[in-house]
Structure formats: structure tokens, C-alpha cells
Design an enzyme around this catalytic site. Structure first.
Site, PDB file in Angstrom:
ATOM      1  N   GLU A 195       0.752  -0.986  -0.024  1.00  0.00           N
ATOM      2  CA  GLU A 195       0.082   0.146   0.000  1.00  0.00           C
ATOM      3  C   GLU A 195       0.784   1.226  -0.200  1.00  0.00           C
ATOM      4  O   GLU A 195       0.612   2.468   0.796  1.00  0.00           O
ATOM      5  CB  GLU A 195      -1.009  -0.014   1.288  1.00  0.00           C
ATOM      6  CG  GLU A 195      -1.962  -0.966   1.232  1.00  0.00           C
ATOM      7  CD  GLU A 195      -3.031  -1.006   2.161  1.00  0.00           C
ATOM      8  OE1 GLU A 195      -2.860  -0.317   3.233  1.00  0.00           O
ATOM      9  OE2 GLU A 195      -4.152  -1.567   2.269  1.00  0.00           O
ATOM     10  N   GLU A 217      -5.982  -8.940   0.602  1.00  0.00           N
ATOM     11  CA  GLU A 217      -6.576  -8.501   1.884  1.00  0.00           C
ATOM     12  C   GLU A 217      -8.104  -8.359   1.732  1.00  0.00           C
ATOM     13  O   GLU A 217      -8.493  -7.556   1.017  1.00  0.00           O
ATOM     14  CB  GLU A 217      -5.952  -7.652   2.800  1.00  0.00           C
ATOM     15  CG  GLU A 217      -4.455  -7.785   3.180  1.00  0.00           C
ATOM     16  CD  GLU A 217      -3.963  -6.588   3.777  1.00  0.00           C
ATOM     17  OE1 GLU A 217      -4.969  -5.810   4.603  1.00  0.00           O
ATOM     18  OE2 GLU A 217      -2.682  -6.442   3.855  1.00  0.00           O
TER      19      GLU A 217
END
EC number: 3.2.1.39
Length: 345
Positions: free
Chosen positions: A128, A267
Site C-alpha cells: 500500500e 486482503e
């Protein structure tokens, strides 16, 4: 998972292959392709060897670790039936982006000795970090690692993990488009991946959307708990938020000329505590169970019908060294006794 309130507001304002069986008790039985994230930010976690035994006992054949932890990788020796995704630490990116020799050194120090008896299938460059200040470091490291594994004919895919903060607009899904910074940092990565049809890894959390705007987002829509169409987008109807977010990212890629690139869900999950009535074991169990059933159905998404998705649930354990609140409560198991917080497998 790094979600600022501002990013959440802007994102939602503008808006594994998992094969399972349900037994008579309603629990989910994992088959060979389900994945779990294995985080290590806790001071009461069981030993890696015990964790690997847990995975074997519930049929988990894919795990994702966030860095090349030696204890975990050593515990995985000999368990080649478990596919392992290994992350490059964000703090290592600057040094690795500086030269291909640095990447070769990292690979030799962190991966090389495990190739014979650990089934490493993915290396992810950064978690990220796109879009962001170190986002530009991802592409050169990916290029160097891709060249390295290709030159040695190693069956390891190189990618990165991104969040939905890359989307400037996501509602309706067909309006999905990237932010200007994402276009600058992410699109070159996507085009590199498209050369070999290597998946981009994406983190998708309907929970954060629901928690940020519960007055306007239905819980059953966020948790896969309705079959009714909630969002109609042209000819495409959406009965769950996960599909809508996934497809918004697909639309955004297509607008940048990147079509048919595979996506892995790196995720997804729902916390069982930390935010009052929004986060209970019952809701978390409902989301994860319905997510697994949804993926197992093979229906894909409205934008990509009948296309299977690979993915990882987040996470194996509650981790008490993460920020207080929901971040500590995404786990499926208590770390101290390895008992399930709610029964899923």
C-alpha cells in the site's frame, strides 16, 4: 491497511481461488486454494511451527507474509504444499530501487536459501505504498526482481499490493477512475504486469466503507448478506459492495488501457471488535463466511462474470502491537491459545 479518514471520505463519497463447502453446522471447510494473511505484530503469537500446523489442520494451502521472516520461512521448510507470498519491506525500497545489484543482494540474503524446500510463488514489492511518497520506488524494484527471476527461470511472480485509495471515484463502478498520483505511479506498474499477465494484488475492505457511512450503506450489502440488487449500474446489478469496489478498480484500469489484467485479493476481512456494534464476532463471521461462499460460487463479479478470483483473508491472528481499535481485531484466531474467535473453518 492504511486508511486515513480523509481518504475514506473522498473514496466512499465518490461512491481466493477460494473453494469451500458448507458443512451441516454452517461452518466453512477450506479446500486447497484458500489463503490467509500471517501477520507478526504481536507479543503473544504462537510459534511459526505451531501456526503452520494450524494451517495444515484446516486445509490452508496459501499464506501471505509481509516480510521474509526467517523463523516463518524456516518453519515452512518441507511444506511445499503451502504456496507462500513474501513481501519486501517498505523501508527497504529506497535502497533496492537504487541498483539492480542491491536487489540481487536482497534476493540472495532473503530468498535464495529457501528456494529448494519452501514454495515461494509471489514476491510483493511494497504494501500500500502506491500512491505515496515512496510509490515511485516500486517500479524499479519490480523490474529488477522480474529480470532476476526470469533470468533464472524461477516460477516466482513479482507484483505489488495496493489499496483502494488509488481510486478517485468508485461510484457507480463504471465511473471508477484513478487519482492523478495513481495514474503517475500505478499505471506504469500495471503495464509492466500486463506484459506477463501477472496479477496486481488489491486490498478490498467493505467494512471501512460501511463504518464511515452506516446511515447510507446497508450492512447486508456490505457483508454479502443480501441477494437483492442494491446498486444498478447500467446493465450491471450489484448485490454486494465487494463486487462494486472490485469492478470499480477494473473499470479504472481499463480507462488507462490496461485490460484483462488478473487481480488477486491480497486482503479482505471484517474486525470482530474495536468499533462497537459495527464490529462483532457475528458480523465478522457473516462477512467472511459469505465472502468465501461468494468466491467459491465461481460467479465472479458483474464486470468479470464467471472468472475465478484468488485471495487471502485478513488475518490469521489478532495482533496486539497494531494500532488500538479495529486494527487489532481482524484475526480469525486468538494468538494465546489458537482458538477461533468465531468458527469459520
Amino acid at each position: 491497511m492504511l486508511y486515513s479518514p480523509k481518504k475514506l471520505f473522498l473514496f466512499f463519497l465518490s461512491c481466493i481461488v477460494l473453494y469451500v463447502n458448507s458443512n451441516n453446522s454452517g461452518f466453512v471447510t477450506a479446500a486447497n486454494s484458500i489463503g490467509l494473511n500471517y501477520g507478526l505484530l504481536g507479543d503473544n503469537l504462537p510459534s511459526p511451527s505451531n501456526v503452520i500446523n494450524l494451517y495444515k489442520s484446516i486445509g490452508i494451502s496459501r499464506i501471505r507474509i509481509f516480510d521474509p521472516n526467517t523463523e516463518v520461512l524456516n518453519a515452512l521448510r518441507g511444506h511445499r504444499d503451502i504456496e507462500v507470498t513474501v513481501g519486501v519491506k517498505d523501508q527497504d525500497l529506497a535502497a533496492l530501487a537504487a541498483s539492480e545489484e542491491a536487489v540481487k543482494g536482497w534476493f540472495a540474503a532473503n530468498i535464495e536459501s529457501y528456494l529448494a524446500d519452501v514454495n515461494i510463488t509471489f514476491i510483493t514489492v511494497g504494501n500500500e505504498v502506491i500512491p505515496g511518497p515512496i510509490g515511485p520506488q516500486v517500479l524499479p524494484v519490480m523490474q529488477s526482481l522480474t529480470n532476476l527471476v526470469k533470468s533464472r527461470n524461477l516460477p516466482i511472480s513479482i507484483s505489488t499490493v495496493v489499496a483502494m485509495s488509488n481510486l478517485e471515484q468508485s461510484y457507480p463502478p463504471s465511473a471508477g477512475m484513478f487519482t492523478s498520483q495513481a495514474r503517475e505511479q500505478l499505471v506504469p506498474v500495471l503495464k509492466l504486469l500486463s506484459q506477463t499477465s501477472t496479477p496486481i494484488l488489491v486490498n478490498i475492505y467493505p467494512y471501512f466503507a460501511y463504518a464511515s457511512d452506516p446511515a447510507n450503506i446497508r450492512l447486508d450489502y456490505a457483508s454479502f448478506n443480501t441477494k437483492s440488487i442494491v446498486v444498478q449500474d447500467g446493465s450491471l446489478g450489484y448485490s454486494n459492495m465487494f463486487d462494486a469496489i472490485f469492478d470499480a478498480f477494473v473499470w479504472a484500469m481499463e480507462k488507462e488501457g490496461v485490460k484483462n489484467l488478473p487481480m488477486v485479493v491480497s486482503e479482505t476481512g471484517w474486525p470482530s471488535a474495536g468499533n462497537g456494534n459495527f464490529t462483532t464476532p457475528a458480523i465478522a463471521s457473516t462477512y467472511n463466511r459469505n465472502f468465501v461462499k461468494h468466491i467459491a460460487s465461481g460467479k465472479g463479479t458483474p464486470k468479470r462474470p464467471n472468472k475465478s478470483m484468488n485471495g487471502f483473508l485478513f488475518a490469521t491472528f489478532n495482533e496486539n502491537q497494531k494500532p488500538a481499535g479495529t486494527e487489532q481485531n481482524f484475526g480469525l484466531y486468538n494468538p494465546s491459545d489458537m482458538k477461533p474467535i468465531y468458527k469459520l473453518f
